[in-house]
Structure formats: structure tokens, C-alpha cells
Design a protein around this motif. Structure first.
Motif, PDB file in Angstrom:
ATOM      1  N   ILE A  62      52.583  93.035  17.732  1.00 49.97           N
ATOM      2  CA  ILE A  62      52.689  92.485  16.376  1.00 49.97           C
ATOM      3  C   ILE A  62      52.391  93.563  15.339  1.00 49.97           C
ATOM      4  N   ILE A  63      51.294  94.308  15.552  1.00 50.52           N
ATOM      5  CA  ILE A  63      50.883  95.341  14.596  1.00 50.52           C
ATOM      6  C   ILE A  63      51.952  96.415  14.466  1.00 50.52           C
ATOM      7  N   ARG A  64      52.582  96.762  15.582  1.00 55.06           N
ATOM      8  CA  ARG A  64      53.595  97.832  15.547  1.00 55.06           C
ATOM      9  C   ARG A  64      54.745  97.453  14.624  1.00 55.06           C
ATOM     10  N   LYS A  65      55.145  96.200  14.667  1.00 58.71           N
ATOM     11  CA  LYS A  65      56.238  95.758  13.794  1.00 58.71           C
ATOM     12  C   LYS A  65      55.765  95.609  12.356  1.00 58.71           C
ATOM     13  N   GLU A  66      54.593  95.007  12.171  1.00 65.16           N
ATOM     14  CA  GLU A  66      54.103  94.744  10.819  1.00 65.16           C
ATOM     15  C   GLU A  66      53.819  96.028  10.063  1.00 65.16           C
ATOM     16  N   MET A  67      53.226  97.019  10.747  1.00 63.68           N
ATOM     17  CA  MET A  67      52.872  98.290  10.097  1.00 63.68           C
ATOM     18  C   MET A  67      53.916  99.368  10.326  1.00 63.68           C
ATOM     19  N   GLU A  68      55.009  99.010  11.035  1.00 62.05           N
ATOM     20  CA  GLU A  68      56.105  99.945  11.298  1.00 62.05           C
ATOM     21  C   GLU A  68      55.581 101.246  11.922  1.00 62.05           C
ATOM     22  N   SER A  82      68.212 104.487  15.011  1.00 60.57           N
ATOM     23  CA  SER A  82      67.018 103.827  14.486  1.00 60.57           C
ATOM     24  C   SER A  82      66.730 104.275  13.068  1.00 60.57           C
ATOM     25  N   LYS A  83      66.144 103.366  12.313  1.00 59.51           N
ATOM     26  CA  LYS A  83      65.689 103.709  10.964  1.00 59.51           C
ATOM     27  C   LYS A  83      64.572 104.744  11.081  1.00 59.51           C
ATOM     28  N   GLU A  84      64.489 105.642  10.129  1.00 58.49           N
ATOM     29  CA  GLU A  84      63.485 106.705  10.169  1.00 58.49           C
ATOM     30  C   GLU A  84      62.070 106.115  10.265  1.00 58.49           C
ATOM     31  N   ASN A  85      61.283 106.651  11.221  1.00 58.50           N
ATOM     32  CA  ASN A  85      59.891 106.225  11.454  1.00 58.50           C
ATOM     33  C   ASN A  85      59.776 104.749  11.823  1.00 58.50           C
ATOM     34  N   SER A  86      60.817 104.214  12.450  1.00 58.88           N
ATOM     35  CA  SER A  86      60.771 102.819  12.874  1.00 58.88           C
ATOM     36  C   SER A  86      61.422 102.680  14.239  1.00 58.88           C
ATOM     37  N   THR A  87      60.903 101.748  15.032  1.00 58.54           N
ATOM     38  CA  THR A  87      61.493 101.481  16.341  1.00 58.54           C
ATOM     39  C   THR A  87      61.873 100.009  16.489  1.00 58.54           C
ATOM     40  N   PHE A  88      61.830  99.240  15.401  1.00 56.21           N
ATOM     41  CA  PHE A  88      62.198  97.830  15.525  1.00 56.21           C
ATOM     42  C   PHE A  88      63.361  97.438  14.615  1.00 56.21           C
ATOM     43  N   MET A  89      64.001  98.415  13.963  1.00 51.82           N
ATOM     44  CA  MET A  89      65.231  98.113  13.224  1.00 51.82           C
ATOM     45  C   MET A  89      66.090  99.368  13.158  1.00 51.82           C
ATOM     46  N   SER A  90      67.397  99.151  12.981  1.00 48.91           N
ATOM     47  CA  SER A  90      68.347 100.264  12.957  1.00 48.91           C
ATOM     48  C   SER A  90      68.576 100.756  11.529  1.00 48.91           C
ATOM     49  N   ASP A  91      69.223 101.904  11.435  1.00 47.99           N
ATOM     50  CA  ASP A  91      69.486 102.497  10.129  1.00 47.99           C
ATOM     51  C   ASP A  91      70.686 101.832   9.447  1.00 47.99           C
ATOM     52  N   TYR A  92      71.542 101.214  10.234  1.00 53.05           N
ATOM     53  CA  TYR A  92      72.725 100.529   9.697  1.00 53.05           C
ATOM     54  C   TYR A  92      73.108  99.423  10.679  1.00 53.05           C
ATOM     55  N   SER A 118      69.724  96.220  10.810  1.00 48.53           N
ATOM     56  CA  SER A 118      69.097  97.064   9.784  1.00 48.53           C
ATOM     57  C   SER A 118      68.245  96.281   8.805  1.00 48.53           C
ATOM     58  N   ASN A 119      68.263  94.951   8.897  1.00 48.47           N
ATOM     59  CA  ASN A 119      67.495  94.144   7.941  1.00 48.47           C
ATOM     60  C   ASN A 119      66.571  93.159   8.652  1.00 48.47           C
ATOM     61  N   LEU A 120      66.063  93.538   9.809  1.00 46.42           N
ATOM     62  CA  LEU A 120      65.181  92.656  10.572  1.00 46.42           C
ATOM     63  C   LEU A 120      63.791  92.648   9.962  1.00 46.42           C
ATOM     64  N   SER A 121      63.117  91.500  10.039  1.00 46.56           N
ATOM     65  CA  SER A 121      61.736  91.404   9.554  1.00 46.56           C
ATOM     66  C   SER A 121      60.783  91.742  10.686  1.00 46.56           C
ATOM     67  N   SER A 122      59.503  91.840  10.352  1.00 46.39           N
ATOM     68  CA  SER A 122      58.490  92.147  11.360  1.00 46.39           C
ATOM     69  C   SER A 122      58.291  91.013  12.344  1.00 46.39           C
ATOM     70  N   MET A 123      58.834  89.810  12.061  1.00 44.22           N
ATOM     71  CA  MET A 123      58.700  88.679  12.985  1.00 44.22           C
ATOM     72  C   MET A 123      59.917  88.531  13.883  1.00 44.22           C
ATOM     73  N   PRO A 157      69.765  86.594  13.623  1.00 41.30           N
ATOM     74  CA  PRO A 157      69.651  86.263  15.048  1.00 41.30           C
ATOM     75  C   PRO A 157      69.702  87.502  15.938  1.00 41.30           C
ATOM     76  N   PHE A 158      69.857  88.671  15.338  1.00 42.98           N
ATOM     77  CA  PHE A 158      69.965  89.897  16.126  1.00 42.98           C
ATOM     78  C   PHE A 158      68.589  90.436  16.525  1.00 42.98           C
ATOM     79  N   ILE A 159      68.574  91.160  17.649  1.00 40.33           N
ATOM     80  CA  ILE A 159      67.352  91.773  18.183  1.00 40.33           C
ATOM     81  C   ILE A 159      67.636  93.237  18.441  1.00 40.33           C
ATOM     82  N   TYR A 160      66.689  94.090  18.092  1.00 38.96           N
ATOM     83  CA  TYR A 160      66.857  95.531  18.276  1.00 38.96           C
ATOM     84  C   TYR A 160      65.978  95.976  19.435  1.00 38.96           C
ATOM     85  N   ALA A 161      66.598  96.460  20.512  1.00 40.83           N
ATOM     86  CA  ALA A 161      65.884  96.876  21.720  1.00 40.83           C
ATOM     87  C   ALA A 161      65.792  98.396  21.753  1.00 40.83           C
TER      88      ALA A 161
END
Length: 639
Positions: free
Chosen positions: A78-84, A445-455, A459-464, A478-482
Motif C-alpha cells: 500500500i505504502i509503495r503505491k501511495e508514496m510512489e 513506466s512513469k519516471e520514479n514509479s512502478t505502478f503506472m505507465s508513462d502513456y 498512465s492514470n491509475l490511482s494508488s488504490m 479497470p486496467f492493472i499495471y504489472a
């Protein structure tokens, strides 16, 4: 911790053996409490129930250690997504506690020698309480990191002194069970933490409750331990024999004959003082580290103790516990809440199987339990590696391409190939009603992130994103970034592998390094040797935890577990050769065990004989405490 030998430092110089009240004064207790018919010899069945109360409040320190280990696995998802958080920050937050515990476990030996076992345990409770409050109130990754470091200080102190305190207060027949009870509290803490993580995974700011609630058991331990006594062996070694007698009588029970046990403690203390006197007469140093290195039996015991602690960690246990939820996600369980609950199931297996260790430790002995456990660990690590191979052999295909992008991600044709490219992740839509995995794409991947893509759609996923029901409930994507894993229908194989691993690890390699280290050192070296061995555990804990995610990137997931399997095999061969049986011996007899020549016995046969062919009972590691009743300890510098 390097320091002067403090054994007997508080003892009055005018005291001699005649002034130390070892034997009872001859005054009988009132018949209502104890009469001649009720006085019992040194048997475990007559021991006071107070020792279990003492063990309970001591082992809360193990519970706190286990709770922190277990809760960080779920909370970090949870923390990894919330704090990116990046991989580096993820590893740093997990490993900072371990690094602090490693450093302060070294100080623990010095402090417990100078101040006593009880004050160090009380201090550890206070420090852990403060650290838990800091973590729960953290408003950023830097404050969270600081709280993790403070908690690590408390864990380091407690993990060093609690097993030693339990070993010094338990009788020889209870010692293995009570020290193993501490490990049971560790695994119980891990299981409860995993359940709390699952229950709080969908609660707003749930990770704060996960981390902050640990302050409650820390306060309970502090209050309860205020009523507990100091270690009788520490009291005796610091010139307080009458207080030591009262404490030991309280622990053993009012009708228990403690004279023989006190005489054995006195003989050990006197031998340490004579040896210290010899060294001063010869102009040799009184530094305890130098004495340990110059004593062949203690040096051999310390080498074995450090090996046990090292192989406990490089067998991968805290990789499994710290990253269990992450490993389960790697196996294809991409629903974060489901991954946390599955990690709770894994932790529960660890807890339940520790009871098996409590039952077996005094039945089959330390040696058999350790070797059997490590053999099972080797096989289950190999099974885990095969499980990940099967998971990786069934990757989902990339069906959506972005030809206007020039990065390498668009060249991947399936999920595993996508994740093998640096900074790329597999974006997909999970829709079981329409055929499962849909619209798979490999995106940067978006810069400094592992839970959303750059495009793209991820690219617009929330921390939840990734929590069951979150998309439907809140109208999210409904998309998931693995990133670093792929969805798979075969993830159950990995969960089964984790449970099998803990089934073998928990009864043996979990408690035995702590149990054996708590009992194999003489009194004069016990705190320092335990401190060194415990710091070895924390150092390799830190090393393994800080490198696990990196190793999986370099060697792949299956390669990482093959690596741990190979290291565990080396440990199995070493302990087959080096590990003696210590079951049934008093703490004062251990130097005899490590004074014998090293041999390479069969694991189940020759170590079980009660008497050698020559009739020398003392040469048999499995002979009981009777074998060393008349053994005299020698100046360690002449061994």
C-alpha cells in the motif's frame, strides 16, 4: 561490543566461598508452604508455574519482532503505491529496521553485562513504542524511514537479550522449550500482523494502523516486566548471591531444591574469576573478545553459533516473510488485497508449525531437528524455483501496440519478455466475464514509479488500483499495471511452495539458531558471544532483504530461489559435520561439549548413543546432564 570482562566486577573483594550463602541455612519453611515431604529434587516437573509467566512477558519482545516482520510485507504494498516508492526506497524502508537491529544487537551484549538483562528488555519496550508511534504518524517516506530505524533499535536489543534471559532462568529440561516459545511468539506476531494487514488493506490510511498498533504490546511488555526478576546467573556473577538464591527459588518453586544448581553456577563464576586472575598475573589482557578468541572451546562454539544465524537468513526466511505479499503478486495474484490475505495464510502456517518445534526440541534434540528442517528447506526452495518456471512459461501475449513510440517496450511480444526489459511493465484489463486478460500492452513506466505507465491506459491509475472492487466502486480505470510480474493461472504453485517452505523451516531452522546460541557459551562470554551471533543474524538479514528485489531482476525470480537453495545445501553439509547435540545439558556443562575433537557423525545414528565403546559417557553429545556432574572446567588459555 568490545569491552572489559565484567564477570564478578561487583563482587566484594573480602568475600570468599564461606561467605556466599549457597546452601540453605537449615531453617525450615512453614509446613503450610513446604515440609520435608514436599521438598523435591531438581526435576522439571516440580518447577514453578512462575517461569511461564516470566517467559510470556519476555517473549512479547519476540512478538514485536515478528509483528514488524509480518506487517511490513502487507503495508509496503500500500505504502509503495501511495508514496510512489522506487525499488530502492522500498528496500531501504524494509532494510533500515534490520540495519538498526544489527548495529544495536552489538551494543546489547555490553549493556546487558553492565546493566543486567531486565533493564535492557525494558529499554527495548520503550524504544519500540516510540518507533511505532513515529511510523503511524509519518507524513512522508523520510519520517517513515526514521520510525523504521527507531523500531530497529528496540528489536536489536530485544532479539539479543530475550533468548539469553530465557535460557538463564529456565532449567536444563525446559530451556529448549522456553527459548523456542520465544520463536513461537515471533511467528505468532507475523501471523497476527498478516491478518491485520488483510483486514486494514482497504481502509483509508490502513497502513498507519498496521504500523502504529504495535505500540500496544510494547507497553504491555514494559508494564509486565517491571514485576519480573533479574536473571539469577547475572546476579550471581555480579556479587549478589543471596538475591540470586531468592530469585532462583522463586522461579523454581518454594519446594524445589536449588542447592546443586547454585553450586554449578558458583563453580562457573569462580572458574571465570580464576582465569581472569591468571591472565592478570601473566600480564595478559582482560578484554573479553581476546579471551574468546584464545579459548578453543568458546571460539568453536561462537563459530558454530554465527554459522547457524547466518544460514537461517541466507536460507531466505525473511525474504519470504518481508516480501511474501510481493512474491505472491509476482506469481500472478495481482489483486493487492488478495495477495495480502494469502500472505496471512502463509504466515499462519509458519506460526502453527512452530508448535511442532516446541514439541520436538526436547524429544528428538537440537541436531536432528536442525538437519531435518534444513533438508526440507532445500527441497522446498527447489520447488519454489520450479513453480516460478511454470508461471513464467505461460505468459500472456501483447495484443496492443503503440507504433508511434520509439522505446524498446513496444518490441515485446508477451508479458515475460516485457518485464525483462528495463523500465517496462505489462498493462492489461482483467475482465473474467469477457475471457480474462484483455488488451495486453507493454508500456514504459512513469519516471520514479512502478505502478503506472508513462502513456497508454495505465498512465492514470490511482494508488488504490489493484484492490478488489476499487475500480467498480469508485469508477476508476479497470486496467492493472504489472511491473516485475505477470498474471498467471498457476500462481497457486508458488503459494504451495511458500507454505511447504515454512512447514519445514518453522520447527527447526526458525527456533534452533536462537535456542542453541542461548545455551552453548560459558557465563563469562555469554553476553558477548550472543551479541556477536545475533548481530551476524541481523547483518545477513539486512543483506538478504536489501538485495532480494535486485537479485530477482538480475537472476530472475526462479534464479533467486535456486541461489538460496544452493546456499542452504552448503549449510546442511556444514551442520552435518559441525553441530553437536546439546539437549539435556546444563549451561555450565557446555564447554565440555565443545572441548571434544570434531568428528563427522551420521545424522541419525552415532549421535544418539548414550555411551561410547570405551565407556566415556562425556564423549557422547546426547548423554544427559549426569555425564558431566564431576567434570572440572579448565583455564581456557590452556585448552
Amino acid at each position: 561490543m568490545v569491552g572489559e570482562n565484567v564477570v564478578g566486577s561487583s563482587r566484594n573483594e573480602h568475600e570468599d566461598d564461606a561467605t556466599i550463602p549457597l546452601r540453605s541455612t537449615g531453617q525450615k519453611l512453614p509446613s503450610s508452604a513446604c515440609d520435608d515431604d514436599n521438598i523435591t529434587p531438581n526435576s522439571d516437573s516440580s518447577a514453578s508455574k512462575f517461569v511461564y509467566v516470566l517467559a510470556f512477558f519476555s517473549a512479547i519482545g519476540g512478538f514485536l519482532f515478528g509483528y514488524d516482520t509480518g506487517v511490513v510485507s502487507g503495508a509496503m504494498l500500500i505504502i509503495r503505491k501511495e508514496m510512489e516508492l522506487s525499488n530502492a526506497w522500498h528496500e531501504a524502508i524494509v532494510a533500515s529496521t534490520i540495519a538498526a537491529a544489527w548495529i544495536f544487537s552489538l551494543f546489547g551484549g555490553y549493556l546487558s553485562d553492565r546493566l543486567g538483562r531486565k533493564p535492557v528488555i525494558l529499554a527495548a519496550s520503550v524504544v519500540f513504542t516510540v518507533g511505532s508511534i513515529i511510523m503511524g504518524a509519518a507524513d512522508g517516506k523520510e519520517v517513515l524511514l526514521a520510525g523504521r530505524i527507531v523500531v530497529g533499535i528496540g528489536i536489536g536489543l530485544a532479539s539479543m537479550v530475550v533468548p539469553m534471559y530465557l535460557a538463564e532462568t529456565a532449567s536444563s529440561g525446559q530451556r529448549g522449550m522456553l527459548v523456542t516459545m520465544n520463536v513461537m511468539f515471533i511467528t505468532g506476531g507475523q501471523a497476527i500482523a498478516a491478518v491485520f494487514s488483510g483486514a486494514l488493506s482497504t481502509v483509508s490510511d490502513g497502513w498507519r494502523y498496521m504500523l502504529g498498533i504495535a505500540a500496544i504490546p510494547a507497553v504491555v511488555q514494559f508494564v509486565g516486566f517491571l514485576l519480573m526478576p533479574e536473571s539469577p546467573r547475572w546476579l550471581f556473577s555480579h556479587g549478589k548471591p543471596e538475591e540470586a538464591r531468592k530469585v532462583l527459588q522463586r522461579i523454581r518453586g518454594p519446594c524445589h531444591n536449588i542447592d546443586d544448581e547454585l553450586e554449578a553456577i558458583k563453580a562457573s563464576v569462580d572458574e571465570s574469576e580464576r582465569e581472569l586472575g591468571y591472565r592478570r598475573q601473566r600480564g595478559q589482557t582482560a578484554n573479553v573478545i581476546i579471551q574468546i578468541l584464545q579459548s578453543a572451546p568458546v571460539r568453536r562454539a561462537l563459530f558454530l553459533g554465527c554459522l547457524l544465524q547466518m544460514f537461517q537468513q541466507i536460507a531466505g526466511i525473511n525474504t519470504v516473510m518481508y516480501y511474501s505479499a510481493t512474491i505472491i503478486q509476482m506469481a500472478g495474484f495481482y489483486d493487492t488485497a488478495k495477495a495480502i490475505w494469502l500472505s496471512a495464510l502463509v504466515a499462519s502456517v509458519n506460526f502453527i508449525c512452530t508448535f511442532l518445534g516446541i514439541y520436538l526440541v526436547e524429544k528428538v534434540g537440537r541436531r536432528r531437528l536442525t538437519l531435518g528442517s534444513l533438508l526440507g528447506v532445500v527441497l522446498s526452495l527447489a520447488f519454489l524455483a520450479v513453480g516460478f518456471m511454470i508461471v513464467d512459461s505461460n505468459g500472456y501475449a501483447v495484443t496492443e501496440f503503440y507504433h508511434n513510440k520509439t522505446d524498446l517496450c513496444n518490441s515485446a511480444l508477451e508479458c515475460n519478455e516485457c518485464n525483462s526489459i528495463i523500465d517496462c511493465g505489462f498493462c492489461f484489463m482483467d475482465n473474467p466475464a469477457s475471457g480474462g486478460i484483455l488488451k495486453g500492452s507493454c508500456l514504459l513506466s512513469k519516471e520514479n514509479s512502478t505502478f503506472m505507465s508513462d502513456y497508454g491506459p495505465c498512465s492514470n491509475l490511482s494508488s488504490m488500483a489493484g484492490f478488489s472492487g476499487s475500480a467498480a466502486a469508485a469508477g476508476q480505470s479497470p486496467f492493472i499495471y504489472a511491473y516485475g510480474w505477470c498474471p498467471s493461472p498457476h500462481g497457486w504453485i508458488t503459494v504451495l511452495g511458500l507454505m511447504t517452505y515454512l512447514l519445514f523451516f518453522a520447527p527447526g531452522m526458525g527456533p534452533m539458531p536462537w535456542t542453541i546460541n542461548a545455551e552453548i557459551y560459558p557465563l563469562w562470554a555469554r553476553s558477548t558471544c550472543n551479541s556477536i551471533a545475533t548481530s551476524t543474524n541481523w547483518f545477513f538479514n539486512f543483506l538478504v532483504s536489501m538485495t532480494f528485489l535486485t537479485i530477482t531482476e538480475i537472476l530472475t525470480r526462479q534464479g533467486a530461489f535456486i541461489f538460496y537453495c544452493a546456499l542452504s545445501t552448503v549449510g546442511l553439509l556444514l551442520f552435518w559435520w559441525l553441530l553437536p547435540e546439546t539437549k539435556g545439558r546444563t549451561l555450565e556443562e557446555m564447554e565440555v561439549v565443545f572441548s571434544r575433537p570434531r568428528s563427522c557423525p551420521m545424522p541419525w545414528g552415532s549421535w544418539t548413543s548414550k555411551k561410547s565403546k570405551t565407556g566415556d559417557i562425556a564423549s557422547s553429545p546426547d548423554s544427559g546432564p549426569e555425564s558431566s556432574k564431576n567434570v572440572q572446567f579448565h583455564d581456557s588459555s590452556r585448552i
